[in-house]
Design an enzyme around this catalytic site. Structure first.
Site, mmCIF file in Angstrom:
data_model
loop_
_atom_site.group_PDB
_atom_site.id
_atom_site.type_symbol
_atom_site.label_atom_id
_atom_site.label_comp_id
_atom_site.label_asym_id
_atom_site.label_seq_id
_atom_site.Cartn_x
_atom_site.Cartn_y
_atom_site.Cartn_z
ATOM 1 N N LYS A 139 -7.477 2.063 -25.160
ATOM 2 C CA LYS A 139 -8.588 1.417 -24.484
ATOM 3 C C LYS A 139 -9.875 2.175 -24.806
ATOM 4 C CE LYS A 139 -9.541 -0.679 -19.974
ATOM 5 N NZ LYS A 139 -9.069 -0.836 -18.589
ATOM 6 N N GLU A 170 -0.199 -7.952 -6.429
ATOM 7 C CA GLU A 170 -0.771 -8.168 -5.101
ATOM 8 C C GLU A 170 0.271 -8.607 -4.074
ATOM 9 O OE1 GLU A 170 -3.923 -8.554 -8.200
ATOM 10 O OE2 GLU A 170 -1.969 -9.511 -7.909
ATOM 11 N N ARG A 179 -3.318 -14.510 -4.517
ATOM 12 C CA ARG A 179 -2.014 -14.463 -5.161
ATOM 13 C C ARG A 179 -0.928 -13.993 -4.209
ATOM 14 N NH1 ARG A 179 -2.996 -13.557 -10.918
ATOM 15 N NH2 ARG A 179 -1.461 -11.879 -11.024
#
Length: 626
Positions: A287, A375, A403
């Site tokens: 990243k 979640e 969610r």
């Protein structure tokens, strides 16, 4: 950062132009793509590190596949800036995240190259499988690729998709962009598993060649294909003393390979392109790759704000004598409460820095839990701890908590468990747009039995609500608050209990009652401060409603304005109207809130004006009623 010799990227308007170049040109295209992203985001902030990490994957995919006819489904849309630049939006990229400009995340509404919505994580495999099955049923020679990464593989939906991929007739290619990151450092067993893959590289290369040869000979089809997969899987397990989770699901696994070698990626993708059956290509990436500051501190450079592209110096705003961010008040207060109450634990799905739970995590790592991008699990995990006596503060961004709706009902509310659900980023969040606005939480949650739902008007109220929520036997307690700064510089105050279900009359008046909930009440208070005919009530609690206060309003006022930063339909204003009607009051009620449509991206002030909840419109509505 070092600059490459310019020229190739300016020749690419669409992927068809990219495919005219030679493979040897592609490393330079990747370099120029990174330069464009860094240069633009230095002045127009956005998600930087993720898109830098997938430059080679992006270029290789559009080079090998005939997009947009072939489908590339991105997961976690902040990876896709390079994709946007290569697909006809390079000239418009300077408008990214700005009002009226291109969208912050891929959207089919914006471009035919954007195959699906991907503001949230973990949906790429399911969506791509649907497209792959549709192509087969319609007899179309179409390739479908799902690109999943940045921790999204930890989401439950990703595993549901994998399970169906393994049992369906499809030729889907899944690319696992394994950078060991979500936004904060990725956590969990799946991430550790990916990091510790003991794949024998010699065996892997040999198997790749053998499989390609079998495919060319026509021996890698249908039932024979599955039999060969099981045979090679068994050989792999015997050699490496490890069962690959993907191959255990009859999904062909290739990798891990270097995700920053664009020429090698093109070679691999060409060999996998026409291979039948589901496949997973495992790529290791970094990243922030190619920009040293982002490589060194990927969490900060996920979305760094404005910066000097040459030095990497971030242009941080001076916050001296300015109100703190609501999330920072939450983080500091949570630690303060946890020091006093040893039952308190903290839970967050991959957002410890974003929600400032890292403050408690630093001092009490054994009592804070980052569960990854999951979640629903975060809520049910919190419920399990609450069932056995702990007091979880579960912090989830409002839009992401959507969610976990079933988990909130089934695993928290039904059992009336003592879980404090803190909904960060409630209301309009600004430039991240419709996938991230916390628009629906009040309307969605107020219908659920046993929930207490509150929204603080300022930082003092947030601290008091958090203190109240952790008192014994309060049951499930939802506290919603916005992104960004509040209104009080001196935000520390004594931790005192607030009577549950009790609002506040902030200002008396004679003709119009204004009812607000949450920080939007501060804007309303400024508008009506000098108007003696307008009263102001801070509802505080959406559930239970303050019935004494509503009786007072119903008896005294014939004109009422309700103001909220959630959807107007079904929200706070609707709750007030229902109560007034049920109790025989018939005032004129004007409800201000978000419209029955998805609000696009832009600055919060711009979006409030569009939605009609800015100070100008509040003033206008009150004047019309008077």
């Amino acid at each position: 950062m070092e600059t490459s010799s310019k020229g190739l990227l300016t020749q690419i308007q669409y992927p068809a132009d990219l495919r005219k170049l030679s493979v040897d040109d592609l490393p330079q295209v990747c370099d120029e793509l990174r330069e464009d992203i860094v240069k633009e985001l230095s002045v127009n902030p956005g998600h930087l590190a993720s898109s830098l990490g997938v430059a080679e994957i992006t270029v290789a995919l559009h080079y090998v596949y005939e997009t947009p006819e072939d489908r590339i489904v991105w997961d976690v849309g902040h990876q896709a800036y390079g994709h946007k630049i290569l697909t006809g939006r390079r000239e418009q990229f300077s408008t990214n995240r700005r009002l009226g400009g291109i969208r912050p995340f891929p959207s089919p509404i914006e471009s035919e190259y954007d195959t699906f919505a991907c503001g949230h994580a973990s949906n790429s495999i399911s969506a791509a499988l649907g497209m792959a099955v549709a192509a087969k049923l319609e007899g179309k020679d179409r390739h479908v690729v799902a690109v999943i990464g940045d921790g999204a593989m930890s989401g439950g939906l990703a595993f549901e998709g994998l399970n169906n991929v393994s049992s369906s007739d499809n030729d889907l290619l899944i690319i696992l962009n394994d950078n060991n990151m979500s936004i904060d450092r990725a956590v969990g067993g799946m991430q550790e598993y990916l990091l510790s893959f003991s794949t024998n590289e010699t065996y892997n290369a040999l198997r790749f060649k053998v499989t390609s040869w079998l495919h060319k000979k026509g021996l890698f089809e249908d039932d024979r294909r599955r039999g060969l997969i099981r045979l090679t899987n068994a050989l792999k397990s015997a050699i490496s003393h490890q069962q690959n989770v993907f191959e255990g699901m009859d999904i062909r696994y290739f990798g891990p390979f270097n995700g920053h070698d664009v020429k090698e990626l093109v070679r691999i993708l060409r060999q996998l392109k026409d291979m039948k059956g589901p496949k997973l290509l495992h790529l290791h990436t970094q990243k922030g790759h190619g920009y040293a500051p982002a490589e060194k501190d990927v969490t900060t450079w996920h979305a760094p704000g404005k910066f000097d592209p040459d030095t990497g110096e971030r242009l941080v705003k001076d916050t001296t004598n300015k109100p703190p961010r609501f999330q920072d008040v939450f983080g500091e207060t949570l630690l303060e409460l946890a020091r006093q109450n040893d039952k308190i634990v903290g839970v967050t799905p991959a957002m410890p820095t974003g929600c400032s739970m890292n403050i408690m995590m630093k001092e009490m790592p054994e009592r804070t839990f980052d569960v990854g991008i999951a979640e629903g699990h975060a809520i049910t995990f919190s419920g399990g701890m609450a069932k056995d006596g702990l007091l979880p503060f579960c912090n989830i961004y409002s839009a992401f908590a959507q969610r976990a709706y079933d988990n909130i009902i089934h695993d928290i509310a039904l059992l009336n468990l003592n879980v404090v659900i803190c909904l960060d980023r409630a209301g309009l969040v600004g430039e991240d747009g419709p996938t991230h606005h916390g628009a629906f939480d009040m309307a969605a949650l107020r219908v659920i039995p046993n929930l207490t739902i509150a929204s603080p008007m300022d930082e003092h109220e947030l601290r008091r609500l958090m203190y109240t929520a952790q008192l014994p036997d309060k049951g499930p307690f939802v506290i919603r608050y916005p992104r960004g700064c509040g209104s009080l510089v001196d935000w520390r105050c004594p931790l005192e209990a607030i009577p549950v279900g009790k609002g506040r009359k902030l200002k008396d008046g004679s003709e119009v009652a204004v009812i607000t909930i949450g920080p939007i009440g501060t804007s309303a208070a400024e508008v009506i401060a000098d108007n003696s005919t307008v009263a102001h009530y801070d509802l505080r609690f959406l559930k239970p409603l303050d019935e004494d206060m509503l009786h007072e309003i119903g008896r005294k006022f014939k004109k009422i304005v309700t103001i909220e930063d959630g959807v107007r339909k079904g929200g706070m204003g609707t709750a007030v109207m229902e109560w007034l009607s049920d109790h025989g009051y018939t005032p004129t009620v004007k409800r201000l809130g978000l419209p029955d449509e998805f609000v696009e991206h832009g600055k919060v002030s711009e979006l409030q004006a569009i939605a009609g909840i800015d100070q100008t419109n509040i003033q206008k509505v009150i004047e019309e009623l008077l």
